[in-house]
Scaffold this motif. Structure first.
Motif, PDB file in Angstrom:
ATOM      1  N   GLY A 100       0.814  -1.218   0.000  1.00 36.33           N
ATOM      2  CA  GLY A 100       0.000   0.000   0.000  1.00 36.33           C
ATOM      3  C   GLY A 100       0.843   1.261   0.000  1.00 36.33           C
ATOM      4  O   GLY A 100       0.523   2.225  -0.699  1.00 36.33           O
ATOM      5  N   VAL A 101       1.920   1.262   0.763  1.00 32.23           N
ATOM      6  CA  VAL A 101       2.805   2.428   0.786  1.00 32.23           C
ATOM      7  C   VAL A 101       3.465   2.623  -0.577  1.00 32.23           C
ATOM      8  O   VAL A 101       3.546   3.744  -1.088  1.00 32.23           O
ATOM      9  CB  VAL A 101       3.848   2.298   1.908  1.00 32.23           C
ATOM     10  N   ALA A 102       3.913   1.538  -1.182  1.00 29.78           N
ATOM     11  CA  ALA A 102       4.538   1.642  -2.511  1.00 29.78           C
ATOM     12  C   ALA A 102       3.520   2.124  -3.546  1.00 29.78           C
ATOM     13  O   ALA A 102       3.842   2.948  -4.405  1.00 29.78           O
ATOM     14  CB  ALA A 102       5.125   0.303  -2.930  1.00 29.78           C
ATOM     15  N   ALA A 103       2.286   1.634  -3.461  1.00 32.15           N
ATOM     16  CA  ALA A 103       1.250   2.070  -4.405  1.00 32.15           C
ATOM     17  C   ALA A 103       0.888   3.528  -4.174  1.00 32.15           C
ATOM     18  O   ALA A 103       0.659   4.277  -5.134  1.00 32.15           O
ATOM     19  CB  ALA A 103       0.020   1.187  -4.273  1.00 32.15           C
ATOM     20  N   GLY A 104       0.821   3.950  -2.926  1.00 31.20           N
ATOM     21  CA  GLY A 104       0.516   5.346  -2.639  1.00 31.20           C
ATOM     22  C   GLY A 104       1.585   6.294  -3.142  1.00 31.20           C
ATOM     23  O   GLY A 104       1.285   7.352  -3.698  1.00 31.20           O
ATOM     24  N   LEU A 105       2.830   5.932  -2.950  1.00 32.24           N
ATOM     25  CA  LEU A 105       3.917   6.765  -3.465  1.00 32.24           C
ATOM     26  C   LEU A 105       3.957   6.749  -4.985  1.00 32.24           C
ATOM     27  O   LEU A 105       4.275   7.757  -5.616  1.00 32.24           O
ATOM     28  CB  LEU A 105       5.246   6.309  -2.886  1.00 32.24           C
ATOM     29  N   ALA A 106       3.638   5.609  -5.582  1.00 28.73           N
ATOM     30  CA  ALA A 106       3.604   5.538  -7.051  1.00 28.73           C
ATOM     31  C   ALA A 106       2.480   6.399  -7.611  1.00 28.73           C
ATOM     32  O   ALA A 106       2.621   6.985  -8.683  1.00 28.73           O
ATOM     33  CB  ALA A 106       3.446   4.094  -7.502  1.00 28.73           C
ATOM     34  N   MET A 107       1.358   6.485  -6.881  1.00 29.85           N
ATOM     35  CA  MET A 107       0.277   7.360  -7.335  1.00 29.85           C
ATOM     36  C   MET A 107       0.651   8.825  -7.198  1.00 29.85           C
ATOM     37  O   MET A 107       0.123   9.664  -7.930  1.00 29.85           O
ATOM     38  CB  MET A 107      -1.004   7.084  -6.548  1.00 29.85           C
ATOM     39  N   ASN A 108       1.536   9.163  -6.272  1.00 32.87           N
ATOM     40  CA  ASN A 108       1.990  10.545  -6.154  1.00 32.87           C
ATOM     41  C   ASN A 108       2.909  10.929  -7.300  1.00 32.87           C
ATOM     42  O   ASN A 108       3.006  12.097  -7.634  1.00 32.87           O
ATOM     43  CB  ASN A 108       2.714  10.748  -4.821  1.00 32.87           C
ATOM     44  N   VAL A 109       3.586   9.943  -7.889  1.00 32.81           N
ATOM     45  CA  VAL A 109       4.469  10.218  -9.018  1.00 32.81           C
ATOM     46  C   VAL A 109       3.677  10.283 -10.310  1.00 32.81           C
ATOM     47  O   VAL A 109       3.833  11.197 -11.102  1.00 32.81           O
ATOM     48  CB  VAL A 109       5.584   9.146  -9.097  1.00 32.81           C
ATOM     49  N   LYS A 110       2.820   9.296 -10.533  1.00 34.24           N
ATOM     50  CA  LYS A 110       1.953   9.243 -11.705  1.00 34.24           C
ATOM     51  C   LYS A 110       0.555   8.875 -11.246  1.00 34.24           C
ATOM     52  O   LYS A 110       0.401   8.081 -10.330  1.00 34.24           O
ATOM     53  CB  LYS A 110       2.421   8.173 -12.694  1.00 34.24           C
TER      54      LYS A 110
ATOM     55  N   LEU B   2       1.729  -1.732  -9.847  1.00 34.02           N
ATOM     56  CA  LEU B   2       1.806  -2.652  -8.727  1.00 34.02           C
ATOM     57  C   LEU B   2       0.620  -3.613  -8.691  1.00 34.02           C
ATOM     58  O   LEU B   2       0.486  -4.384  -7.741  1.00 34.02           O
ATOM     59  CB  LEU B   2       1.881  -1.867  -7.421  1.00 34.02           C
ATOM     60  N   ALA B   3      -0.232  -3.582  -9.690  1.00 33.55           N
ATOM     61  CA  ALA B   3      -1.406  -4.461  -9.721  1.00 33.55           C
ATOM     62  C   ALA B   3      -1.044  -5.949  -9.729  1.00 33.55           C
ATOM     63  O   ALA B   3      -1.714  -6.725  -9.036  1.00 33.55           O
ATOM     64  CB  ALA B   3      -2.284  -4.121 -10.924  1.00 33.55           C
ATOM     65  N   PRO B   4      -0.018  -6.409 -10.434  1.00 30.03           N
ATOM     66  CA  PRO B   4       0.317  -7.835 -10.349  1.00 30.03           C
ATOM     67  C   PRO B   4       0.713  -8.276  -8.947  1.00 30.03           C
ATOM     68  O   PRO B   4       0.387  -9.380  -8.524  1.00 30.03           O
ATOM     69  CB  PRO B   4       1.493  -7.998 -11.320  1.00 30.03           C
TER      70      PRO B   4
END
Length: 87
Positions: A44-54, A61-63
């Motif tokens: 979740g943290v990695a997905a949240g930070l990735a959403m802040n970038v794009k 991170l869906a797979p």
């Protein structure tokens, strides 16, 4: 564009780094001796930070998220979503 600065101003290298860190964290924290909630929180943290970038960065991170769908999904998915929204 002659220097290295043109490459790092784009969101692609940062997205690749976040996906790699998310993969490493979920693989390391997804072991049986670790707490069950550690891997969904890291994802979740990695997905949240990735959403802040794009805006569509969570799709990278869906797979990884689908890998956790079969195990404790009623608890893991909301926990990962909460961690993503707080990141």
């Amino acid at each position: 564009m002659a220097g290295p600065h043109g490459f790092w101003t784009r969101a692609d290298p940062v997205s690749l780094m976040l996906v790699s860190l998310g993969l490493l964290a979920t693989a390391e924290l997804g072991r049986t001796e670790r707490p069950w909630w550690a891997a969904p929180v890291a994802l979740g943290v990695a997905a949240g930070l990735a959403m802040n970038v794009k805006a569509h960065g969570f799709l990278f991170l869906a797979p990884l998220a689908l890998g956790f769908a079969a195990r404790r999904w009623p608890l893991a998915w909301p926990l990962a979503g909460l961690a993503a929204s707080l990141a």
